[in-house]
Structures are given as structure tokens and as C-alpha cells.
Scaffold this motif. Sequence first.
Motif, PDB file in Angstrom:
ATOM      1  N   ARG A 228       0.822  -1.209   0.000  1.00 52.53           N
ATOM      2  CA  ARG A 228       0.000   0.000   0.000  1.00 52.53           C
ATOM      3  C   ARG A 228       0.856   1.260   0.000  1.00 52.53           C
ATOM      4  NH1 ARG A 228      -4.675  -2.087   4.284  1.00 52.53           N
ATOM      5  NH2 ARG A 228      -5.978  -3.119   2.690  1.00 52.53           N
ATOM      6  N   ARG A 229       1.922   1.260   0.797  1.00 54.47           N
ATOM      7  CA  ARG A 229       2.795   2.433   0.828  1.00 54.47           C
ATOM      8  C   ARG A 229       3.482   2.641  -0.514  1.00 54.47           C
ATOM      9  NH1 ARG A 229       7.072   2.108   3.706  1.00 54.47           N
ATOM     10  NH2 ARG A 229       6.955  -0.080   4.392  1.00 54.47           N
ATOM     11  N   ALA A 230       3.861   1.540  -1.163  1.00 52.44           N
ATOM     12  CA  ALA A 230       4.555   1.649  -2.447  1.00 52.44           C
ATOM     13  C   ALA A 230       3.661   2.257  -3.517  1.00 52.44           C
ATOM     14  CB  ALA A 230       5.050   0.273  -2.886  1.00 52.44           C
ATOM     15  N   ARG A 279      13.541  -9.766  -7.315  1.00 50.10           N
ATOM     16  CA  ARG A 279      13.222  -8.530  -8.015  1.00 50.10           C
ATOM     17  C   ARG A 279      12.852  -8.822  -9.471  1.00 50.10           C
ATOM     18  NH1 ARG A 279      14.185  -2.964  -8.250  1.00 50.10           N
ATOM     19  NH2 ARG A 279      14.636  -2.211 -10.344  1.00 50.10           N
ATOM     20  N   GLU A 280      13.486  -9.839 -10.073  1.00 48.14           N
ATOM     21  CA  GLU A 280      13.188 -10.170 -11.466  1.00 48.14           C
ATOM     22  C   GLU A 280      11.732 -10.613 -11.630  1.00 48.14           C
ATOM     23  OE1 GLU A 280      15.782 -11.209  -9.799  1.00 48.14           O
ATOM     24  OE2 GLU A 280      17.446 -10.180 -10.833  1.00 48.14           O
ATOM     25  N   VAL A 281      11.267 -11.424 -10.707  1.00 48.04           N
ATOM     26  CA  VAL A 281       9.868 -11.864 -10.759  1.00 48.04           C
ATOM     27  C   VAL A 281       8.935 -10.684 -10.544  1.00 48.04           C
ATOM     28  CG1 VAL A 281       8.123 -13.266  -9.590  1.00 48.04           C
ATOM     29  CG2 VAL A 281      10.389 -14.214 -10.050  1.00 48.04           C
ATOM     30  N   LEU A 282       9.233  -9.847  -9.562  1.00 42.81           N
ATOM     31  CA  LEU A 282       8.392  -8.674  -9.295  1.00 42.81           C
ATOM     32  C   LEU A 282       8.382  -7.731 -10.489  1.00 42.81           C
ATOM     33  CD1 LEU A 282       6.641  -7.158  -7.280  1.00 42.81           C
ATOM     34  CD2 LEU A 282       8.714  -6.089  -6.380  1.00 42.81           C
ATOM     35  N   SER A 283       9.513  -7.604 -11.165  1.00 40.20           N
ATOM     36  CA  SER A 283       9.571  -6.736 -12.344  1.00 40.20           C
ATOM     37  C   SER A 283       8.652  -7.239 -13.446  1.00 40.20           C
ATOM     38  CB  SER A 283      11.013  -6.655 -12.853  1.00 40.20           C
ATOM     39  OG  SER A 283      11.098  -5.892 -14.040  1.00 40.20           O
ATOM     40  N   LEU A 284       8.638  -8.550 -13.694  1.00 34.41           N
ATOM     41  CA  LEU A 284       7.745  -9.109 -14.708  1.00 34.41           C
ATOM     42  C   LEU A 284       6.289  -8.811 -14.376  1.00 34.41           C
ATOM     43  CD1 LEU A 284       9.250 -12.654 -15.445  1.00 34.41           C
ATOM     44  CD2 LEU A 284       9.396 -10.620 -16.874  1.00 34.41           C
ATOM     45  N   ARG A 287       5.525  -4.732 -14.452  1.00 35.68           N
ATOM     46  CA  ARG A 287       5.496  -4.229 -15.831  1.00 35.68           C
ATOM     47  C   ARG A 287       4.397  -4.902 -16.634  1.00 35.68           C
ATOM     48  NH1 ARG A 287      10.947  -6.132 -17.181  1.00 35.68           N
ATOM     49  NH2 ARG A 287      10.496  -5.471 -19.317  1.00 35.68           N
ATOM     50  N   GLY A 288       3.972  -6.092 -16.199  1.00 30.91           N
ATOM     51  CA  GLY A 288       2.887  -6.792 -16.888  1.00 30.91           C
ATOM     52  C   GLY A 288       1.508  -6.289 -16.519  1.00 30.91           C
ATOM     53  N   THR A 289       1.429  -5.412 -15.519  1.00 31.61           N
ATOM     54  CA  THR A 289       0.133  -4.840 -15.162  1.00 31.61           C
ATOM     55  C   THR A 289       0.016  -3.392 -15.626  1.00 31.61           C
ATOM     56  OG1 THR A 289       1.064  -4.405 -12.957  1.00 31.61           O
ATOM     57  CG2 THR A 289      -0.333  -6.334 -13.199  1.00 31.61           C
ATOM     58  N   VAL A 290       0.962  -2.543 -15.229  1.00 35.35           N
ATOM     59  CA  VAL A 290       0.847  -1.109 -15.541  1.00 35.35           C
ATOM     60  C   VAL A 290       1.688  -0.690 -16.740  1.00 35.35           C
ATOM     61  CG1 VAL A 290       0.247  -0.496 -13.185  1.00 35.35           C
ATOM     62  CG2 VAL A 290       2.652  -0.524 -13.862  1.00 35.35           C
ATOM     63  N   GLY A 291       2.476  -1.604 -17.305  1.00 41.22           N
ATOM     64  CA  GLY A 291       3.298  -1.254 -18.456  1.00 41.22           C
ATOM     65  C   GLY A 291       4.726  -0.932 -18.054  1.00 41.22           C
ATOM     66  N   ASP A 292       5.596  -0.812 -19.043  1.00 40.06           N
ATOM     67  CA  ASP A 292       7.020  -0.628 -18.785  1.00 40.06           C
ATOM     68  C   ASP A 292       7.328   0.691 -18.082  1.00 40.06           C
ATOM     69  OD1 ASP A 292       7.779  -3.071 -19.788  1.00 40.06           O
ATOM     70  OD2 ASP A 292       8.155  -2.324 -21.810  1.00 40.06           O
ATOM     71  N   GLU A 297       9.029   3.056 -12.948  1.00 44.18           N
ATOM     72  CA  GLU A 297       8.944   4.087 -11.907  1.00 44.18           C
ATOM     73  C   GLU A 297       8.587   3.460 -10.564  1.00 44.18           C
ATOM     74  OE1 GLU A 297       7.235   7.957 -12.429  1.00 44.18           O
ATOM     75  OE2 GLU A 297       7.031   7.651 -14.596  1.00 44.18           O
ATOM     76  N   LEU A 298       7.652   2.524 -10.580  1.00 41.73           N
ATOM     77  CA  LEU A 298       7.256   1.874  -9.334  1.00 41.73           C
ATOM     78  C   LEU A 298       8.398   1.044  -8.767  1.00 41.73           C
ATOM     79  CD1 LEU A 298       5.151   1.146  -7.221  1.00 41.73           C
ATOM     80  CD2 LEU A 298       4.306  -0.631  -8.750  1.00 41.73           C
ATOM     81  N   LEU A 299       9.136   0.340  -9.621  1.00 47.82           N
ATOM     82  CA  LEU A 299      10.269  -0.453  -9.145  1.00 47.82           C
ATOM     83  C   LEU A 299      11.336   0.437  -8.525  1.00 47.82           C
ATOM     84  CD1 LEU A 299      10.555  -2.969 -12.117  1.00 47.82           C
ATOM     85  CD2 LEU A 299       9.832  -3.510  -9.786  1.00 47.82           C
ATOM     86  N   ALA A 300      11.585   1.591  -9.142  1.00 52.48           N
ATOM     87  CA  ALA A 300      12.552   2.526  -8.567  1.00 52.48           C
ATOM     88  C   ALA A 300      12.063   3.036  -7.213  1.00 52.48           C
ATOM     89  CB  ALA A 300      12.790   3.688  -9.524  1.00 52.48           C
ATOM     90  N   SER A 301      10.763   3.280  -7.107  1.00 49.02           N
ATOM     91  CA  SER A 301      10.193   3.711  -5.841  1.00 49.02           C
ATOM     92  C   SER A 301      10.335   2.625  -4.776  1.00 49.02           C
ATOM     93  CB  SER A 301       8.712   4.070  -6.028  1.00 49.02           C
ATOM     94  OG  SER A 301       8.110   4.433  -4.809  1.00 49.02           O
ATOM     95  N   LEU A 302      10.161   1.360  -5.170  1.00 47.33           N
ATOM     96  CA  LEU A 302      10.336   0.252  -4.231  1.00 47.33           C
ATOM     97  C   LEU A 302      11.782   0.175  -3.751  1.00 47.33           C
ATOM     98  CD1 LEU A 302       8.221  -2.529  -5.989  1.00 47.33           C
ATOM     99  CD2 LEU A 302       7.641  -1.305  -3.896  1.00 47.33           C
ATOM    100  N   ASP A 303      12.714   0.420  -4.669  1.00 47.03           N
ATOM    101  CA  ASP A 303      14.123   0.415  -4.272  1.00 47.03           C
ATOM    102  C   ASP A 303      14.397   1.479  -3.215  1.00 47.03           C
ATOM    103  OD1 ASP A 303      14.759  -1.663  -5.948  1.00 47.03           O
ATOM    104  OD2 ASP A 303      15.412  -0.388  -7.593  1.00 47.03           O
ATOM    105  N   ARG A 304      13.831   2.657  -3.403  1.00 48.31           N
ATOM    106  CA  ARG A 304      14.055   3.732  -2.432  1.00 48.31           C
ATOM    107  C   ARG A 304      13.430   3.377  -1.077  1.00 48.31           C
ATOM    108  NH1 ARG A 304      13.070   6.816  -7.126  1.00 48.31           N
ATOM    109  NH2 ARG A 304      10.873   7.120  -6.578  1.00 48.31           N
ATOM    110  N   MET A 305      12.320   2.644  -1.107  1.00 55.09           N
ATOM    111  CA  MET A 305      11.698   2.240   0.154  1.00 55.09           C
ATOM    112  C   MET A 305      12.571   1.245   0.916  1.00 55.09           C
ATOM    113  SD  MET A 305       7.710   1.785  -0.959  1.00 55.09           S
ATOM    114  CE  MET A 305       7.269   1.105   0.635  1.00 55.09           C
TER     115      MET A 305
END
Length: 418
Positions: A228-230, A279-284, A287-292, A297-305
Motif C-alpha cells: 500500500r505504501r509503495a 526482483r526479477e519476478v516482481l519486475s515481470l 510491468r505486466g500490469t501497468v506497463g514498462d 517508476e514503481l520499481l525505482a520507488s520500491l528500491d528507495r523504500m
Amino acid sequence: MLTNTPPSAPMNSAPDSQLAVAETLMSLLRDTTTEPRPDIQLEALTLAVSADLPVLLWGEPGIGKTAALTQLAASLDLPLTTVIASVHEPSDFSGLPIVGDDPAEQGVPMAPPDWAVRLVRAGKGLLFLDELSTAPPAVQAALLRLVLERRIGALQLPPGVRIVAAANPRSSAADGWELSPPLANRFVHLQWTHDHEVVVRGLAGTWPRATLPRLAPEKLPEAVDFARRAVCGLLSARPTLVHRLPTTETRRGGPWPSPRIWDMTLNLIAFATAAGSSREVLSLLVRGTVGDGPGLELLASLDRMDLPDPEDLLADPANAVLPERGDLRQAALDGVVAAVRTRPDRARWDAAWALLVRALETGAPDLVVVPATTLASVRQEDWDVPAAVEHLAGVVSLSQRADRAADRVARVGAKAGR
């Protein structure tokens, strides 16, 4: 007189006997086994299935999509029901009208197809919608309610039924159509490709085993909070990502962000976190839901979290645990320097230098150059230079000489090009 007569045929050469031998041979060829083997595609698929989200596998013909679904159903002990969308009429999914004794009083019920009735009776199953990109627009429209609400006519599919679809790109599909935006926005899109080693080992008789992810019960509340925070953190900072319909027809038939899809993404992040997925699985999945674009952007935000709190690092630099990945380590060090600049203090300044030395000893030296240069500019006149700076002086000096050499090379190249 001698005549050439053919030898008598063996007793077991009758056609039915030969067919039995052929069946035995085919049975031996079908006799394969499975093994646990890391496969990020398969893990992403099983995670989405575990989260009860519709999945759409994209891949060229013959890539193994149907075989993967067959093996998945067998591994999960789910009866597999395959429906070729393109050979059905819209009424096959919306239901066929059945006129009763008194339509004015009872209405006209919509009778579901037999395969839907079998799924309800079984109480569980894997519904495989194959060749989705060959379904005409009218059939795609009829599939909307099935995919999202799990309803076919007046029939509600039970919670134990999972939906997975497969499609070929329009360029390689027989009489292919682009997916309509409403239908595309109901799926987790996964690009399905072949792995050379998996294919070779599978043809030798051993395929990867599909298993549902193991969710850690103690991590469930934390996983929901993290997801939810992400998602909410990103959408608060980037409100234009809440709903972004692509401008081209092809991209509208793939993953793109909408409130419905962000809810699916949130669920996937929670499941992946609780399962400890890579992270590879989460990336698939993301990106498979909201697009590349939004997905990255969301993955980068997760990294910062996941970055450690700068104040925690400053409080105990000698025992600080820095990220292993270079980009995350750089971001952590930049965060520490930014914290010191925001609230400059001699003790915090010294602690930051000690932390940079620790980063130098445990990682790539070039990552400390920029933070060290910035931290040096924070020094006030009455602050003595800490001994830790001596450990960093050589790295900074070497980096500066390399930068000057690169500038000279660039200037020479520019002059030569004139």
C-alpha cells in the motif's frame, strides 16, 4: 516348379497389434518427470494464479504456452478446461436465452455452456482461454464479464477457479485482432519466451515443476502495508499515472495503468513480498500490469523504500549495513550526505566520513567519489579534517585525474572533428 512366394507374416503383425505397439511407444515418449528449477516466468505465473488474478501469456506460436498451462494444472491438481475463444460465439460466454413457462413473470434465464457447468460442479479448475488474439471484437466484449466478474450467463464460477489466457502477437496470429482496451486492462500480461536449457532438458524428459509460492504467515501484515505504501506513495507523487490510456491501438491491447490495474498491482506486490520473490519476478509482474514506463517508476520507488534510514547509518557507521547493488548503495550514501547538509553537525559530519570509509572498504571505490566531494563542501571553519579523509583522498584524487583526462580526450576529439 519353384515360385517366389512371400514369407508368411508373423502372428503379431496384425494392424491392431501394430497399433498397440505404437501406443506403447507413444506412452514411453509421454513419460516425463518434473524437477524444481528456478524459472522466473513460471514463478511469476504461479504467483499471479495464487493471487487469483487473470493472466495473459503472450508468445509466438509453438513457444510452449499451452504445454506450460497443462503442466501447471497437473502440478496444482486443478482440472484443466480449455476454451478456444475464436471458435465460439458471444452467446457462448454471455449465455443462451432459455424461454420458460411464463417469461413475463419469471424472465428469460441465460443458460451457461457445459464447460462452465462442469467447473462449478468440480468447485475448482484452471480455465484456459486459448488463442485470445484471434477472437473477434464481439467475442472479446462477451468475455469482459467472465474475466472480471467470473460470471457466465446466470452462473457464478466458484472461487477455486483460476483464469489464464494465451495469445499470439497480431503479426503471427491467424486472422489476428488487437485486444480491446477494456479486455486488455483486466489481465496481468506476461511475455512468454523459451529458455534453451529448459527446452533441451525437457525434451530429455525433465521439465520444470510449477508450485504455488510459499507465503510466510508472519509477513502478511507487513507485506500488505509495504504494498500500500509503495503504490500510494508513487501515485501521490505522480497523479497522472493513476489512469493513462495509451494513444496507439497496439499499446492499448497490452498493459497500461488504471485504478483497477493499480489494485491488481498492489495485490501482486503484497504476494511477492510475502513469498520473498526476487526482483526479477516482481519486475515481470509490475510491468505486466501497468506497463514498462509506470512499472519502472514503481520499481525505482520500491528500491528507495528498501534503502536504510540515513539517521540509522549515521548513528552507528562502524556496523552499518549498506546495500550490495551499486545504484542502491550510491543512493544510500547520497541520502546520508543530504541528511548532514540538512542538519550540519560536527559529530554527524565525522560519522558520515566514517561511513564513506566503510563503503570504500566493502564496495566499489568510485561510488564514494561524489558523496565525498559533496560532504567536503559542508565543512565549517572550526571543524578539523577527520583522519578518515586520508583513506578517501587517493580515490577522489584518482577520480579527478581521470575526469580531467577524459575532458582532454573530448577536447582533442572535438578539435579533430572540425
